[in-house]
Every structure is written in C-alpha cells, then in structure tokens.
Scaffold this active site. Structure first.
Site, PDB file in Angstrom:
ATOM      1  N   ASP A  58       0.818  -1.206   0.000  1.00 45.81           N
ATOM      2  CA  ASP A  58       0.000   0.000   0.000  1.00 45.81           C
ATOM      3  C   ASP A  58       0.860   1.268   0.000  1.00 45.81           C
ATOM      4  O   ASP A  58       1.885   1.333   0.683  1.00 45.81           O
ATOM      5  CB  ASP A  58      -0.856  -0.045   1.289  1.00 45.81           C
ATOM      6  CG  ASP A  58      -1.806   1.108   1.402  1.00 45.81           C
ATOM      7  OD1 ASP A  58      -2.736   1.166   0.593  1.00 45.81           O
ATOM      8  OD2 ASP A  58      -1.619   1.955   2.305  1.00 45.81           O
ATOM      9  N   GLU A  70       0.979  -0.378  -5.121  1.00 44.29           N
ATOM     10  CA  GLU A  70      -0.154   0.549  -5.159  1.00 44.29           C
ATOM     11  C   GLU A  70       0.455   1.942  -5.122  1.00 44.29           C
ATOM     12  O   GLU A  70       0.766   2.484  -4.062  1.00 44.29           O
ATOM     13  CB  GLU A  70      -1.100   0.319  -3.967  1.00 44.29           C
ATOM     14  CG  GLU A  70      -2.442   1.016  -4.141  1.00 44.29           C
ATOM     15  CD  GLU A  70      -2.601   2.282  -3.316  1.00 44.29           C
ATOM     16  OE1 GLU A  70      -3.558   3.025  -3.558  1.00 44.29           O
ATOM     17  OE2 GLU A  70      -1.786   2.550  -2.410  1.00 44.29           O
ATOM     18  N   HIS A 128     -11.837   0.510  -3.871  1.00 44.90           N
ATOM     19  CA  HIS A 128     -12.410   1.121  -2.667  1.00 44.90           C
ATOM     20  C   HIS A 128     -12.056   2.604  -2.553  1.00 44.90           C
ATOM     21  O   HIS A 128     -12.566   3.290  -1.687  1.00 44.90           O
ATOM     22  CB  HIS A 128     -11.905   0.365  -1.441  1.00 44.90           C
ATOM     23  CG  HIS A 128     -10.422   0.514  -1.275  1.00 44.90           C
ATOM     24  ND1 HIS A 128      -9.524  -0.006  -2.173  1.00 44.90           N
ATOM     25  CD2 HIS A 128      -9.696   1.165  -0.338  1.00 44.90           C
ATOM     26  CE1 HIS A 128      -8.299   0.310  -1.786  1.00 44.90           C
ATOM     27  NE2 HIS A 128      -8.371   1.020  -0.676  1.00 44.90           N
ATOM     28  N   ARG A 174     -15.693   7.875   0.260  1.00 44.07           N
ATOM     29  CA  ARG A 174     -15.234   6.664  -0.439  1.00 44.07           C
ATOM     30  C   ARG A 174     -16.057   5.447   0.001  1.00 44.07           C
ATOM     31  O   ARG A 174     -16.073   4.428  -0.662  1.00 44.07           O
ATOM     32  CB  ARG A 174     -13.734   6.411  -0.173  1.00 44.07           C
ATOM     33  CG  ARG A 174     -12.827   7.414  -0.863  1.00 44.07           C
ATOM     34  CD  ARG A 174     -11.377   7.169  -0.502  1.00 44.07           C
ATOM     35  NE  ARG A 174     -11.141   7.305   0.928  1.00 44.07           N
ATOM     36  CZ  ARG A 174     -10.013   6.960   1.547  1.00 44.07           C
ATOM     37  NH1 ARG A 174      -9.020   6.449   0.865  1.00 44.07           N
ATOM     38  NH2 ARG A 174      -9.879   7.114   2.844  1.00 44.07           N
TER      39      ARG A 174
HETATM   40  C1  GLC Z   1      -4.010   3.469  -0.098  1.00 51.73           C
HETATM   41  C2  GLC Z   1      -5.362   2.864   0.154  1.00 51.73           C
HETATM   42  C3  GLC Z   1      -6.278   3.920   0.682  1.00 51.73           C
HETATM   43  C4  GLC Z   1      -5.706   4.483   1.950  1.00 51.73           C
HETATM   44  C5  GLC Z   1      -4.266   4.951   1.754  1.00 51.73           C
HETATM   45  C6  GLC Z   1      -3.585   5.159   3.053  1.00 51.73           C
HETATM   46  O1  GLC Z   1      -4.039   4.426  -1.080  1.00 51.73           O
HETATM   47  O2  GLC Z   1      -5.856   2.291  -1.019  1.00 51.73           O
HETATM   48  O3  GLC Z   1      -7.557   3.420   0.899  1.00 51.73           O
HETATM   49  O4  GLC Z   1      -6.481   5.555   2.387  1.00 51.73           O
HETATM   50  O5  GLC Z   1      -3.490   3.992   1.084  1.00 51.73           O
HETATM   51  O6  GLC Z   1      -3.319   3.930   3.667  1.00 51.73           O
END
Ligand code: GLC
Length: 657
Positions: free
Chosen positions: A284, A326, A395, A520
């Site tokens: 993440d 991500e 999400h 969201r």
């Molecule tokens: C990523 C997740 C998101 C979250 C962020 C901080 O982007 O997909 O939902 O708010 O990280 O952890």
C-alpha cells in the site's frame, strides 16, 4: 559476479549467525542468499551504511530471512520452486481477480470462504481480500490504519480463518492477495504506545519533532492527501507534546524507513504473511516511503531502493510471492515501480494501472477516445516479467492523474477538462446520468477527485430510479464495455466486488460517525445477496451484467494473445469514438486478435484498411470471439454499434490475423 566486500561480509554473517539457524540444512536458502547477497548488501549499505550498527543490522536482516524460511511450510516451498521454474506464470491471460472487503462481501473471512463458489461461478481466480489486520474500533481508514501487523481483526476472523481461506482458495486454483500497509501504522499500534511512553527506540520508528521548525519546512512542498478531513501532514500529540508526521489521516503515523530497524520489522511482517499463504502482497501507498525536505515526499529514489531491497530479500525466503505496487501517481512515475532492471533492480511484478483506469473514465464521459489514445501512447514501456493490474473501480476515489501535456495534445485545457470530468461524474453537468460525489476537494489548488460505485457513475442508479429501460440498457452496455477494456488490454483485470451485479452507491456510511466524513464509503458496499440472486433471473440488470462478465472472463482465458508480453499495438483509425488495438500471440503467429470498442452512443464505422498489412485475412471471415458472431460489414467498413466491443479474429480454420 564475485564481489570481495560483500562476499567476505556474507562469510562473516554466516559464521556469526545464531547457532539454531547455522545448524539447519538450508541449501535452497543459501543458494538464493548467495545469488542475491551482492545486491542486498549494496542496497542496505546505500541506505544505512553510515550507521555504526550497520553490520549488526545486516546480520539481523539475514537472521529474519532465514528464520522465516525455516518456518515456511514445505508446501509453500514447493510452490516457490514451481514458480521459479515457470517464472512468467502470472503474465498468463488466465488470471482474473476481484478485490473485496471481507465484511462487506460476506460478514467475515469464514463467510468469504463459503462464497468462493460464487467467485468461481464468475471465473475469478485471484482474490484480493482488503485489509484484515487489527485496526482501531473507530475510524481506521477502511482498515489501512493497522494496529497489529501479526493478527487478524477479530471482527472478521483470526489467523486460522486466513489459513483456511488460503488453503481452500489454493485447492480451487485461486490465488490470495493480502494488503501490507508499509507506510504507516495506526496510532494504536504498540510502537506508537511505546513511543508515547517515551521509549527512544520507538520514537525513532516515526518522524517526531519537538516544534514546528522541520514540519513547516516539509509543508512548503508536500501536498495534502485528505485536505478536507485531515489537512496538513503533521499532527500534534498531546501525550508526547510533540509533532508527528501523519501524511494520510491524523491517526496514521508515518514509519521512518531511514531507520533500518523499521525496514527489517516490515520485511519480517511481509514474510509472516507470505508464510500464512498469501500468494501476492499488495504493498500500500509505496510512493510515500521516503521523506525528504524540499520535495513532495513521493516517488523519491530511496522509496524505490527500499522496494528493491524488499523484493530481493523476499526472493531469498519466499520467491514465489509477488508484489503489487499501489502507487497512484503520475503516469511516468507508475512504471518505475516495476523497477529499472529485471535482474538487479526489480521492485514489484505488478502495478495498479491508475492511468488506464482514469483514461477509461475520461472516454466514457467524453464519448471520445483522443485522450485515452494519447495517454496510452505516452506510457513508458514496462519491463518484461512485469504486468498491470487493470481496474475500473476500487475502494478508493478516482483521481484524474493524467498528464497535462496529454490533455493538451488531445485538444483540451487541463484545468477546465478536469473540472468537466468532476462535474460530469457528480451529476452537475447537464445530460450527465452519473451519481458520484466529489472527493478530496482542495480549494487551495482546485484539485478534486471522484467517489461513487461503477454502476452509479455510469448512470444505472438514475436509470433505475426513473424506470427508464433504455437508460438501464445503456448503463449495462457501458459496464460491459469498460470491463472488456480491462480484460483485453494486457495485464490482470481486477474486478471490484459488487460491480458484477451492478451494485449502486451505498449511502449507509452516513449513519456511522467514523465513516460519514469519507465518501469513499459510497463504493464500499455491503452486498445484498437477495439482489445477487437476481443474476439467475433473465432480463434483470444483475443477470445481464453477471452473465456478460462471466462470458467475457471465460473468453479471455481462452485467448493467449491477451497474455501480457508487451504484445499490444494501438491502431489509429481516425474515428475519435473508437479505441482499437491489436494483440499478438508471441507464440502463435496466427493467433492475433483485433480489439475494437465504440465509446459513443451512436453506431460508428472503421475502415479496415486502417489495419494496413497486419495479417492476411478476408474481411468476410471476421468473428467476434466474445459473442461468437460475425460483425456487420459494408465493403471494407466495419460497423460498430453504440457501446459495443469486439474481440475479432479470423474464423477460417488455421488462419488468424
Ligand atoms: C491506499 C489505500 C487507501 C488508503 C491509503 C492510506 O491508497 O488504497 O484506501 O487511504 O493507502 O493507507
């Protein structure tokens, strides 16, 4: 390569390593360690070499890798070896994923396991269960504020439930993807508590400052991630009477990766979940891992080095486990998360294709594919043995992160065009059937993103409300068209739970004070299983979407040209409503497929001469693999009905394009 310094260090480490590790027969481990050690040492030294305790940390790093290797179950080790032999396994067109929240989809992990047949019915064989680790009772950023990296949140289950889910998935030929939130912890994590209690060791795990001097310097160049709900990047901690870096929400404390202890802890956590049976780890917010004054604190070179180091270490202990990056950042930055070099600077095998996602939403709103084409053409080529995760919804919000230069080349003015898209999807634009909401509006910069479920954004919600069958039909077609784009582009399509039955915005979050400020949650639904049953009822939107997707997924799996070997070529067809590309099968010269999509609500045509000399085929023999039918042709013009997609091949036996 033989490198004196790292070779002698490796020898010393092996001499000094804990006796319980030294006495084991770890042949595979040592072979991989030997092969990767030079790079591991170089990276670790680059990041932490100036520290006095460098060697001690290096020994600790190897001990962590070895200990997790010893604990790794024999069946997972066998899988590692199989995947090493067939190292391109994940590039195949046979993979199709779905991301879901365990509690939204099925109450808990046990429930998800029971629902695996439903996913199989659709053809899903890669399951991303969003954060399952312990998180605060109240606001937890949808589980992305982790309080304990080694335990499952009791509201969704326990470690046994994960093990049961992973082995049940494996028996069904499904992979399990789990989240690793590398960038921060929740403010309830033990490390935070110990930092608050004054333990220096744990204060060094975070970015903590006595006064605003350093924070103010950082703020000059750092953007805000959640400007409405969590402005700024630092939070005052009453207990410590100090400022803490909190880039996301005020309760998410950023981890300090300039401390090697943090890196080793988080590597250990990654390996822990690899040993629980995760096939893939979704890393993440990786763009944020390194902080430097005077920068945006995103995409820093060191963030990449940390990921390379993480990958190299993981390859020693659990080489079968893949990483997903991500990184929802600018198009040119995203590809860098694959790494610069497949051997010595590899990072993540898979990355979210946020650019393609946003471009598809642009094409739907404008009914025009200029920007889509432009944006794809500008994407840097990616490494071999790397693939995209192609998605439409997740999400999170939809960020309009296209490149300004591409917007200009497509004939628009960047700020005005982005504003149009936000207006369009939030229903403020005349004629827009969309029911989204603006997210992350920043009045200082004018930026805004978009929330809403896929179905509500393409107009299904408003169509159902007004009982408009034509509009319902149109939305269903757009939903299928968009999915056809992620199934054929190259990469792994990642569906989002609920979209397979046209789930509308879920407004129940407004009744929960811990969620109400974050829209969201509109797209994080609780699945209505009675509604899902309507997938068996002929003519309902649920049935048309579910069956359409099921058929599409099955067709994709049978088209080797849809595997991702960087085997795609865009074709310029001079019709701005069409998006056309050519997928070749690297192993079967005649296995090419022509993908044609019409984003407009009126029929369009394409001159087949635009294909040039690609393939020797007789136009009359074109067949759409998805429907099994031949498309309409007039002379050498291919007619494409509104919102139609074609996956075309030559139906004559033994003759493809
Ligand atoms: C990523 C997740 C998101 C979250 C962020 C901080 O982007 O997909 O939902 O708010 O990280 O952890």
């Amino acid at each position: 390569m033989y490198e004196q310094v790292s070779h002698s260090l490796l020898n010393q480490i092996l001499d000094e390593i804990k006796p319980e590790i030294r006495e084991r027969d770890l042949r595979h481990f040592y072979t991989r360690l030997g092969a990767n050690f030079y790079v591991i040492h170089q990276l670790f030294h680059y990041l932490y070499g100036k520290r006095e305790d460098f060697k001690k940390q290096m020994i600790h790093l190897v001990e962590v890798m070895a200990t997790r290797y010893i604990q790794r179950h024999i069946s997972l080790k066998q899988l590692d070896s199989e995947r090493e032999r067939d190292h391109n396994w994940f590039l195949s067109q046979e993979w199709v994923g779905m991301a879901l929240y365990a509690d939204g989809f099925a109450d808990d992990l046990q429930g998800v396991e029971k629902k695996l047949p439903y996913l199989q019915e659709l053809g899903i064989n890669m399951l991303h269960v969003m954060p399952v680790m312990v998180c605060p009772e109240g606001a937890s950023d949808g589980g992305y504020a982790v309080s304990d990296f080694r335990n499952v949140d009791p509201r969704v289950g326990n470690l046994d439930a994960i093990n049961i889910l992973s082995s049940s998935a494996r028996k069904r030929g499904m992979l399990l993807i789990l989240d690793m939130v590398l960038n921060h912890t929740s403010d309830e994590h033990e490390w935070v508590q110990r930092a608050r209690a004054g333990e220096k060791k744990y204060q060094d795990y975070f970015y903590i400052f006595d006064n605003r001097d350093v924070p103010d310097m950082f703020e000059e160049t750092m953007p805000e991630i959640f400007p409405e709900t969590s402005p700024g990047n630092f939070t005052w901690d009453e207990t410590m009477q100090k400022w803490v870096m909190t880039v996301f929400n005020h309760y998410q404390w950023d981890l300090n990766y300039s401390n090697p202890a943090v890196f080793i802890e988080m590597l250990d956590n990654n390996l822990f979940w690899a040993n629980q049976g995760a096939d893939v780890l979704r890393l993440d917010a990786v763009a944020f891992l390194w902080k430097k004054i005077g920068t945006t604190c995103q995409n820093e070179r060191e963030a990449h080095l940390i990921l390379q180091l993480m990958k190299d270490c993981c390859q020693v202990t659990a080489p079968g486990v893949l990483f997903i990056a991500e990184a929802i950042v600018a198009p040119v930055e995203i590809t860098k998360y694959f790494g610069e070099d497949a051997v010595i600077a590899k990072e993540c095998e898979i990355a979210y294709n946020a650019t393609y996602m946003a471009l598809l939403w642009d094409a739907v709103a404008t009914k025009n594919t200029q920007l889509l084409r432009q944006g794809i053409q500008s994407l840097p080529t990616k490494l071999d043995r790397a693939t995209w995760l192609n998605y439409l919804r997740c999400h999170d919000d939809i960020g309009l992160g296209f490149d300004d230069a591409d917007i200009v080349r497509a004939g628009y003015q960047p700020a005005a065009h982005r504003q149009f898209l936000v207006d369009y999807y939030t229903g403020r634009y005349n004629d827009s059937p969309a029911r989204g909401q603006p997210f992350g509006v920043n009045h200082k910069t004018g930026d805004a993103r978009i929330s809403g479920s896929l179905a509500s954004l393409v107009g299904l919600e408003s169509a159902i409300e007004s009982n408009d069958d034509i509009a319902i039909e149109r939305s269903v077609k757009v939903i299928l068209l968009m999915h056809s784009m992620i199934c054929s582009f190259g990469g792994i399509p990642l569906l989002y739970y609920g979209d397979e039955i046209g789930t509308l915005n879920d407004r129940s979050f407004l009744n929960d004070e811990n969620k109400a400020g974050d829209n969201r949650w509109l797209q994080r639904p609780k699945i209505d299983w009675e509604r899902a049953e309507r997938r068996h009822q002929h003519g309902t939107p649920e049935q048309r979407i579910f069956n359409g997707l099921k058929k599409m997924i099955a067709a994709r799996k049978g088209i080797p040209a849809f595997a991702d070997f960087n085997n795609r070529e865009l074709i310029d067809v001079e019709n701005p409503h069409l998006f056309v590309f050519w997928r070749t099968d690297p192993f079967v010269p005649l296995g090419s497929v022509l993908v044609v999509c019409n984003f407009d609500d009126s029929p369009q045509y394409m001159e087949l001469s635009a294909l040039g000399n690609r393939g020797m085929f007789e136009y009359g023999n074109l067949k759409d693999i998805y429907s099994g039918e031949s498309p309409r042709l007039f002379k050498d013009q291919l007619v494409v009905p509104p919102f139609q997609f074609y996956w075309l091949t030559d139906e004559r036996p033994d003759v493809g394009f």
